[in-house]
Structures are given as structure tokens and as C-alpha cells.
Enzyme design. Sequence first.
Site, mmCIF file in Angstrom:
data_model
loop_
_atom_site.group_PDB
_atom_site.id
_atom_site.type_symbol
_atom_site.label_atom_id
_atom_site.label_comp_id
_atom_site.label_asym_id
_atom_site.label_seq_id
_atom_site.Cartn_x
_atom_site.Cartn_y
_atom_site.Cartn_z
ATOM 1 N N CYS A 1 0.824 -1.253 0.036
ATOM 2 C CA CYS A 1 -0.148 -0.120 -0.056
ATOM 3 C C CYS A 1 0.810 1.336 0.035
ATOM 4 C CB CYS A 1 -0.922 0.175 1.191
ATOM 5 S SG CYS A 1 -2.504 1.071 0.970
ATOM 6 N N GLN B 1 3.810 2.800 -2.701
ATOM 7 C CA GLN B 1 4.162 3.908 -3.372
ATOM 8 C C GLN B 1 5.441 4.551 -2.962
ATOM 9 O OE1 GLN B 1 0.807 5.959 -1.544
ATOM 10 N NE2 GLN B 1 -0.858 4.662 -2.708
ATOM 11 N N HIS C 1 -3.667 -5.181 0.077
ATOM 12 C CA HIS C 1 -3.299 -5.514 1.626
ATOM 13 C C HIS C 1 -3.459 -7.086 1.470
ATOM 14 C CE1 HIS C 1 -3.912 -1.738 3.992
ATOM 15 N NE2 HIS C 1 -4.516 -1.526 2.941
ATOM 16 N N GLU D 1 -2.477 -9.053 4.069
ATOM 17 C CA GLU D 1 -3.107 -9.577 4.987
ATOM 18 C C GLU D 1 -4.468 -9.765 5.189
ATOM 19 O OE1 GLU D 1 -3.920 -5.420 5.603
ATOM 20 O OE2 GLU D 1 -2.337 -6.448 4.923
#
Length: 395
Positions: free
Chosen positions: A274, A278, A368, A370
Site C-alpha cells: 500500500c 508508493q 493488502h 494480510e
Amino acid sequence: MLVLEDGRTFHGDSYGATGETFGEAVFSTGMTGYQETLTDPSYHRQVVVMTAPHVGNTGINDEDPESRRIWVSGYVVRDPARVPSNWRSVRSLDDELRDQGVVGISGIDTRALTRHLRERGAMRVGISTEETDPAALLARVKEQPPMQGSELAGEVTTHEAYVVPAVSTGSTTDKAGSTTDKAGSTTDKAGSTTDGPVARVAALDLGIKGMTPAMLAERGVEVHVLPSTATIEDVLAVEPDGVFFSNGPGDPEAADVSTLQGVLERGIPFFGICFGNQLFGRALGFGTYKLKYGHRGINQPVMDRTTGKVEVTAHNHGFAVDAPVDRATETPYGTASVSHVCLNDDVVEGLELRDADGALKSFSVQYHPEAAAGPHDAAYLFDRFLTLMNDRKGS
């Protein structure tokens, strides 16, 4: 009353705390997992609009929070549950929002609001249970800082480093069991740890979710969670086999990437998700830009271009990396290329860095893996990171 910065106004019922709040209006398409959404630090300073019409039916429990508190600035739902019904529920969502001071609104046409944001883009918003004049609330909305240019990781990060120990093989953990908050308290519900971790990772907390170190720990990895301000010296002091950059809020252009560049210069395996993706892009020399309305939800289709596999993934990002999809790019650290793309709009969803021989050195994804409360299609990325670290140790 809810007022967007372009003047669009909605009237509804108070939900959660009373008062007034401001933030960036964004929408989430998830039909479940609202507790994880609320406690995800990536949503700091955002007012989340739920596209699913019925919210709160499973209540709130003490096992699913991803961090120490609710981070959203405000919450917008159409039809809140009157009574929660779930065997794990210990209180209602309405009570939790009220107890944590989160101002919300219910009973509005969230479909119309979502369509408005899709057409005109994410924008500043205000919710008030006190103001009766839309023009007066609009004036205060326009005084709020925009998301672009905002450095927010420092507002959500842990203040002190802490360790999430590796869990023994065959044991499993959940995010409540392996790390209950971001202050550093840790518990192993399985009751045992490994004789020695298979790897040690330095994880920079840019807004980390509790499930992330838990998923590394259950693979035998000892995770040293560091503040977002950690220097390359702080990272090296851990003597890590790999470095991880977490998710988080804010504009990536406002963040410092010198620590990450120091990691890449030393050839330490890196994995970012995430916001970490970047920053990886920026460290490699790519730019970033703000998406019109972003990706938020747990049903985003992404293709892993290295395998051809399509996975359904969980997202929460309003910015993206501006990297060429059709060719590789030479950087001071190796050859960089786009590894994942979103099948809805071709947005870059992952990067990888390889050496002159084509061996993988570092990688990142925009989503994500997870993914609490799901989906779990991308959990293999933690195994990929462990393999990368083991390969480097063996070379």
C-alpha cells in the site's frame, strides 16, 4: 447534515457521537469487515461512506481491531442495524463509535453519494449534528487541508519500537493474539515460540495493521516494528534479513524515502504494501499521483503478471505509482518493472526489482495481502518475502 466541498448536501440521522467532523469523503465497497476498516490507520482523516446498505449487524468484538483505536474521521451508512446479532459481539457499532468520539450519519442515500463521488472524485466533507445552515458548514469544510500534500504517517505510527516474536511451526496466531495494540504489547495465544526465528524483519510502521506482523510471525519471522521516522541506522541496528514498509495514510510525495533508498543501496530484501508500495516507487525514481476516487474495499481484481494469476484483493488507497506497464526501467538499484495491475482500470498494483541476472531483490504491492477480514488470495506474498530472505541468506 453532511456537506461536500462542492455544496452537495445530505440530511439524515445522527449515528455514533454527536458533534462535528471533517475529512476526505471516500467510499468502501466491502460488505463485511467494517471493524477492520474502522481501525485501519490508513483511513486516518477520511470520512468513509459504506456502499453496502446494511451495516452493524455483527456488532463489535474485542478480537478484530487492527490497531489501538478507530481512525476514520467520520462514518456514513444507510441502514444501521438496530440490534447486533453475532456470538462474538460484545457491543453495538453505534455504541463503539459513540464511545470513541466518531461522528457519523445514517439514513441517507449512500448510493447517490457514492455515485456523486465517482463522478466528481473524492473531496473534503463535513458532518455535523449541530449546524443547521449548510452554507456555514460548507465554509468550514473549505477551510480543511486537502489530502494532497499531507504527511500523516507520523500521526498514526507507534512512538516506540516493539517486537512481535516468531510463533512455533504448527501454531497459529490472530492479530489480537500476536499484537494487541501499536504501543508494543505482545502475546502469543498459541503459548509457544520458536527456538529461534527463521528470519528477522525490520518493519516500518507507517500505519501498520495488527494482522501484518501476525502473518509474518506465524511463518517463523521475528518482527521488529519501528516508528515511521526510523533512519537507516535504526534499521541496520536490528540486523534484519529483510525490511518491510507498511500501509498508511497521506500523500506519498510528502514522505521521506531516504531510509528506503538506504535499504536498496545495501541490497537488503524489501517488501512493501500500500503506502509502502508508493514509497518503493518513489525510491526507484517513479512519481505518484492522486486517483479520482481511489480503490477501497475487499473485492478488487488484480493480476500478478509474474504468474498470470488473478486474485481478489483488499484495497484502501487514494494514490498510485506512475510507472510504465509496458517496459522495464533501469534504476540505480537494479531493473524495476510493474508486477501487478488492477483489472478494473489498469492502475499499477505492484512493483518488483531484479538484479542483472534477473533474480528478484525486492517487491511491493498496492493492496493488502494480510486482508483481514478477507479475501486471502494474496497471502502467498508473505511466503514470497520469506523465500527471498532465505535465498539471500543462502547465497
